[in-house]
Design an enzyme around this catalytic site. Sequence first.
Site, PDB file in Angstrom:
ATOM      1  N   GLY A 101      47.451  48.439  51.220  1.00  0.00           N
ATOM      2  CA  GLY A 101      47.311  49.705  50.502  1.00  0.00           C
ATOM      3  C   GLY A 101      48.624  50.093  49.856  1.00  0.00           C
ATOM      4  O   GLY A 101      49.528  49.265  49.716  1.00  0.00           O
ATOM      5  N   LYS A 464      35.562  34.284  33.332  1.00  0.00           N
ATOM      6  CA  LYS A 464      35.612  33.187  34.306  1.00  0.00           C
ATOM      7  C   LYS A 464      36.693  32.190  33.884  1.00  0.00           C
ATOM      8  O   LYS A 464      37.505  31.765  34.691  1.00  0.00           O
ATOM      9  CB  LYS A 464      34.272  32.438  34.415  1.00  0.00           C
ATOM     10  CG  LYS A 464      33.171  33.143  35.135  1.00  0.00           C
ATOM     11  CD  LYS A 464      33.329  33.207  36.629  1.00  0.00           C
ATOM     12  CE  LYS A 464      34.046  34.397  37.117  1.00  0.00           C
ATOM     13  NZ  LYS A 464      33.543  35.709  37.090  1.00  0.00           N
ATOM     14  N   GLU A 467      40.298  33.678  34.191  1.00  0.00           N
ATOM     15  CA  GLU A 467      40.686  33.908  35.590  1.00  0.00           C
ATOM     16  C   GLU A 467      41.196  32.632  36.255  1.00  0.00           C
ATOM     17  O   GLU A 467      42.175  32.675  36.995  1.00  0.00           O
ATOM     18  CB  GLU A 467      39.479  34.416  36.407  1.00  0.00           C
ATOM     19  CG  GLU A 467      39.181  35.888  36.241  1.00  0.00           C
ATOM     20  CD  GLU A 467      37.942  36.331  37.031  1.00  0.00           C
ATOM     21  OE1 GLU A 467      37.993  37.401  37.635  1.00  0.00           O
ATOM     22  OE2 GLU A 467      36.916  35.618  37.025  1.00  0.00           O
ATOM     23  N   LYS A 580      40.477  39.263  45.508  1.00  0.00           N
ATOM     24  CA  LYS A 580      39.032  39.460  45.436  1.00  0.00           C
ATOM     25  C   LYS A 580      38.647  40.928  45.524  1.00  0.00           C
ATOM     26  O   LYS A 580      37.790  41.404  44.807  1.00  0.00           O
ATOM     27  CB  LYS A 580      38.350  38.693  46.567  1.00  0.00           C
ATOM     28  CG  LYS A 580      36.859  38.765  46.448  1.00  0.00           C
ATOM     29  CD  LYS A 580      36.187  37.562  46.988  1.00  0.00           C
ATOM     30  CE  LYS A 580      34.743  37.514  46.578  1.00  0.00           C
ATOM     31  NZ  LYS A 580      34.540  37.188  45.162  1.00  0.00           N
TER      32      LYS A 580
END
Length: 585
Positions: A101, A464, A467, A580
């Site tokens: 975080g 895609k 990335e 992710k």
Amino acid sequence: MCGIIGYVGNQDASKIILEGLRTLEYRGYDSAGIAVLGDAGIEIRKDEGRIEEIDKKVKFGKMGGNLGIGHTRWATHGVPSKANAHPHSDCKGEIALIHNGVIENYRKLKEELLKKGHKFTSETDSEVIAHLIEEEKGKTFEERFLSALQKLEGSFAILAIAKGEKKIYGARRSSPMIIGAGKEEMFIASDIPAMLKHTKEFKVVEEGEMVVLGKGECRIIGIDNGKERTRKSFTVNWSAQSAKKDGYKHFMLKEINEQPKCVRDALASDVSSAAKLVASSDDLQMVACGSSYHSALVFKHLVQAECGKKCEVCIASEYAYSSVVGKNTCIIAISQSGETADTMSAVRFAKKKGARVIGITNVISSSLAREADECVSLNAGPEISVVATKTFMAQLAVLYKLAYEIGGKKDMIEKLKDVSHSIELALTKQGEIEKLAESLLQKQSFFYIGRGLFYPIALEGALKLKEITYLHAEGFAGGELKHGPLSLIEKGVPVIALAPNDETVHKMIGSIKECKARGAHVISISDSQEVKKESDECVMVDGVDASLFPFISICVLQLLAYYMAAKKELDPDKPRNLAKSVTVE
Ligand code: G6P
């Protein structure tokens, strides 16, 4: 975005934590570390790099202990380095702490702690928390931990251990954290797959809660008032095997090949309550990020063009700046992880203004699932590769079903039964797509074009590729080419045209011709002989209902991106700089 795990029990803590970190590595992979509590105190081993490289140097699994914590990092404050890797310590080395975080008031806290003589060894915001606990007055470590938490602003999933304390202390605000309950042992991690090998029974740590875990102890406490809370456990039917590669070279390829089953499972989800909620509102809006944003665009097209229901789609991080939202608004939030901070913040913003929320997610214990008024599960099983493939496909399946349910199109819902067969057909083209990828390895820039439903699919195909291959790729609406992007087309530039034999086909042929006239190398994905004739190359998949062609097209584009990355010897499961589940805004 940073993976954390903790273990307390009778087994070898360092081995369990190392194994858990390998499963969590998709959340961050620029550095990693483990701390265990031994008889002599706390031992920390950590370094920069991927877990396997670090393990070769420091031998994580040999640290032993029955209690420990581990972290895999995705840098926010401070470059990836050994000093910035977690766990962090206080001045005396009696506390070890890991954090996922961002602590927003860390500068102010650090200045105060520096004045009091604390010595810092990293540039991270996280280290501040260890020194803050050290500075707190309180009889017990638990009291000091709680009191430090009350001073933190921002987002956190924290685990801490302390010399002489046979317990793990944890806390959560906006970053995910799940407890895994075993017999005489407790696990805690960012995500369920990291604990699946050991337990199927879990408890969610809710927003603003602190936990104390010991061998037979699991207490959950409100950070605001220090009062204990009760929590029911839940079980999951995911198998530990589902988080393994099963002989595939990469998770991404395994997950692409799982898609026929995934859509069947996704279509089993009940969307009727969500459809009723949409029907009861006259203002439908959607929020999402990344691939989930692209699936939202597909839904918008379906629900507007085929069902006549108006729908707005907004990138979640932009939502609060310009939205008009009120009691009549129904928000559909799409997020495979259900934890993306940008999406959750848009959801909370809309809820405050009185909107009702439908969450579509793959993680039923996630913040989105818990905070939404209605939740639709993707049922896709764990997705380990950083880039979304099977969860994107599951989103399409669920969103098609929802749109048709809203439009009362029972015949179209019936047709969705053929989706998994369509994807199987696309998967039979793997050899052909692999050869195509080989022929494109030297190209630097790629353009994807599509119209209607295929415009968002073009965006997703380009995403895609960029990335995982780090090549320049852009998706455009076919008709937009002539309004600017055409200036980028020159001899040999690959243009990937999504041109099914539907109402867009003639205009797409026009777009293909425009590109070819400028020297582009056009590769089409189609079921039309005419398109094939006009293209330099064509991946032909025919015999499928036109309404299902988006499923076929995206499967081909996922495979193309995968083979290009694999042939360039890049790791498609862990692309550089990405994580992710992005739990910071
Ligand atoms: C990250 C991932 C993307 C993903 C996006 C949204 O940026 O790298 O692959 O599409 O988050 O994730 P979500 O879990 O909200 O669908």
